[in-house]
Structure formats: structure tokens, C-alpha cells
Write an enzyme that holds these catalytic residues in place. Sequence first.
Site, PDB file in Angstrom:
ATOM      1  N   MET A  93       0.810  -1.217   0.000  1.00 47.81           N
ATOM      2  CA  MET A  93       0.000   0.000   0.000  1.00 47.81           C
ATOM      3  C   MET A  93       0.849   1.277   0.000  1.00 47.81           C
ATOM      4  O   MET A  93       0.560   2.218   0.733  1.00 47.81           O
ATOM      5  CB  MET A  93      -0.938  -0.002   1.226  1.00 47.81           C
ATOM      6  CG  MET A  93      -1.872  -1.182   1.269  1.00 47.81           C
ATOM      7  SD  MET A  93      -2.912  -1.320  -0.197  1.00 47.81           S
ATOM      8  CE  MET A  93      -4.074   0.002   0.112  1.00 47.81           C
ATOM      9  N   LEU A  96       5.223   4.164  -5.293  1.00 47.94           N
ATOM     10  CA  LEU A  96       6.673   4.132  -5.515  1.00 47.94           C
ATOM     11  C   LEU A  96       7.137   5.409  -6.215  1.00 47.94           C
ATOM     12  O   LEU A  96       6.407   5.981  -7.029  1.00 47.94           O
ATOM     13  CB  LEU A  96       7.027   2.904  -6.354  1.00 47.94           C
ATOM     14  CG  LEU A  96       6.685   1.575  -5.653  1.00 47.94           C
ATOM     15  CD1 LEU A  96       6.677   0.418  -6.635  1.00 47.94           C
ATOM     16  CD2 LEU A  96       7.647   1.304  -4.504  1.00 47.94           C
ATOM     17  N   ASN A 110       2.066  -5.576 -10.543  1.00 45.29           N
ATOM     18  CA  ASN A 110       1.101  -5.379  -9.462  1.00 45.29           C
ATOM     19  C   ASN A 110      -0.156  -6.172  -9.777  1.00 45.29           C
ATOM     20  O   ASN A 110      -0.439  -6.455 -10.944  1.00 45.29           O
ATOM     21  CB  ASN A 110       0.755  -3.885  -9.352  1.00 45.29           C
ATOM     22  CG  ASN A 110      -0.226  -3.595  -8.239  1.00 45.29           C
ATOM     23  OD1 ASN A 110      -0.083  -4.108  -7.121  1.00 45.29           O
ATOM     24  ND2 ASN A 110      -1.241  -2.791  -8.513  1.00 45.29           N
ATOM     25  N   HIS A 112      -4.339  -5.999  -9.108  1.00 45.54           N
ATOM     26  CA  HIS A 112      -5.382  -5.050  -8.705  1.00 45.54           C
ATOM     27  C   HIS A 112      -6.726  -5.771  -8.753  1.00 45.54           C
ATOM     28  O   HIS A 112      -7.032  -6.449  -9.739  1.00 45.54           O
ATOM     29  CB  HIS A 112      -5.369  -3.862  -9.680  1.00 45.54           C
ATOM     30  CG  HIS A 112      -6.395  -2.848  -9.340  1.00 45.54           C
ATOM     31  ND1 HIS A 112      -6.269  -1.988  -8.277  1.00 45.54           N
ATOM     32  CD2 HIS A 112      -7.605  -2.568  -9.904  1.00 45.54           C
ATOM     33  CE1 HIS A 112      -7.334  -1.215  -8.201  1.00 45.54           C
ATOM     34  NE2 HIS A 112      -8.165  -1.546  -9.185  1.00 45.54           N
TER      35      HIS A 112
HETATM   36  C1  GRF Z   1      -5.519  -7.958  -3.124  1.00 44.33           C
HETATM   37  O1  GRF Z   1      -6.906  -7.845  -3.312  1.00 44.33           O
HETATM   38  C2  GRF Z   1      -4.757  -7.262  -4.227  1.00 44.33           C
HETATM   39  O2  GRF Z   1      -5.437  -7.299  -5.446  1.00 44.33           O
HETATM   40  C3  GRF Z   1      -4.682  -5.848  -3.717  1.00 44.33           C
HETATM   41  O3  GRF Z   1      -4.486  -5.978  -2.329  1.00 44.33           O
HETATM   42  C4  GRF Z   1      -5.028  -7.222  -1.882  1.00 44.33           C
HETATM   43  C5  GRF Z   1      -3.924  -7.953  -1.188  1.00 44.33           C
HETATM   44  O4  GRF Z   1      -4.371  -9.129  -0.567  1.00 44.33           O
HETATM   45  N1  GRF Z   1      -3.637  -5.130  -4.404  1.00 44.33           N
HETATM   46  P1  GRF Z   1      -3.323 -10.133   0.063  1.00 44.33           P
HETATM   47  O5  GRF Z   1      -2.486  -9.313   1.072  1.00 44.33           O
HETATM   48  O6  GRF Z   1      -2.487 -10.723  -1.015  1.00 44.33           O
HETATM   49  O7  GRF Z   1      -4.187 -11.153   0.787  1.00 44.33           O
END
Ligand code: GRF
Length: 220
Positions: A93, A96, A110, A112
Site C-alpha cells: 500500500m 513508488l 502489481n 489489482h
Molecule cells: C488484493 O486484493 C490485491 O489485489 C490488492 O491488495 C489485496 C492484497 O491481498 N492489491 P493479500 O495481502 O495478497 O491477501
Amino acid sequence: MAELLKLGVLISGSGSNLQSIIDHIEKGTLPAQIKIVVSNNPEAYGLTRAKKHGIPCAVLKHQNFLNREDFDCELIRILQNAGVDLIVLAGFMRILTRDFLHIFEQKIINIHPALLPAFPGTHVQQKAIDYGVKFSGCTVHFVDEGVDTGPIIIQAVVPVLPDDNAETLANRILKEEHKIYPQAIRYFAEGRIIKNGRHVEIKNFRNPDHAAIHNPPLER
Ligand code: GRF
């Protein structure tokens, strides 16, 4: 045997995507090794998952840095020391910096939880429900300077059902994330990705599926 692709996985939370990558590697379906897991959050459950599998971890608390540049500078050092080939953002989160993107150009991906370019950003499962879309899904993409705007590598589609809430939809999407992220990393490991501007071509992909999907279903 070909060399294994060396991964640096960046997390901030639960790490279920990290777990699915670990599981695929251990099953022998992903020719990669995780050199390091880095979290900006010391409480991230993903760190516990990594340690269980003997994967080296680093915690970089962003609150301990004066600014984004200093934080990224340390992150770059850690990832370079670990000798990673590909940086996998798995629920990381943090935005960068330009320097980071430049140093690891074309080597950052990444995942999403929406069908980009629809619903970039955060809280996207709720946004999909509020908008009334009939399908959502997940997207693995290269990371560029925008928010969730980089070239798309692979997507999965799931239906949005009438009684869904953000959590039920997120769970349905997450199941697909756990399939497409290891697959995308495998494309890298096998050298099958050709990137041309926004277009990402996967060499020799199998089982093309041309069928349309419908939600609600078509009735005969
Ligand atoms: C996932 O839904 C991913 O798509 C988003 O953040 C969440 C991460 O989940 N970027 P996890 O930490 O891999 O369980």
C-alpha cells in the site's frame, strides 16, 4: 535446468497472494524463488507466512523515514542486495517514486482487484457494486507512474451477483488473483512476455477461449 526467476515480494497486509506464489513454487508449477519479502507494516500477516517457509523478510516502517525518497532508497538497496529479477507488489500500500520505477524499469508488476481500466485506486469492490457492473475481476499489470495504469498482462473476470457485498465480491475476486498472479510470474520465468508500448503479448499461450460470458445468463 534453467535458472530460477528471483523475486522480491512487497506486502503490507494479509499476504494471501504471497501465499499462493509460495504454494505454486513449492508445488513445482512456478520456476521462481522468493529472495526477499519486504513489508512496510510490521504487523502484516504475510511476514508470518514468509517466515513459516524460511523466506528472508525485511520490515521498513515508512514512519521512520523523512520522505518517500528516503524510504524508496532503502527499499532499492534491500532489493538490489537480494539480487531480484522481478518485483511483485502483492497488496503493497505504498506509491513508488520515479527513481524506484526507473531503476527497476519493466521489472515491477502489481495485482489489482478490478477489471482495469475500470475502478483504479482503493475500495474498488464497493465501487464496482455501487456502479452496478455485472462483471468485475482482477488484473496483473506492469507498474508505471500512474495509479493502476500500466500495461495489462493478464485479467480474470468474475460475475457480480445481486446479493454481493464488498466482502463476498472481494473473496470471489481473490480466488482468481491466486490463479493469475502465479501464472503471470510464470510468463516472466519462461521468458514469454513481449511488451510493445501498452501491448503485452504472451508467446505460445495455450487453449485460446473465444467464448463470451454473460451475467445474468442468456436464456434459451
Ligand atoms: C488484493 O486484493 C490485491 O489485489 C490488492 O491488495 C489485496 C492484497 O491481498 N492489491 P493479500 O495481502 O495478497 O491477501
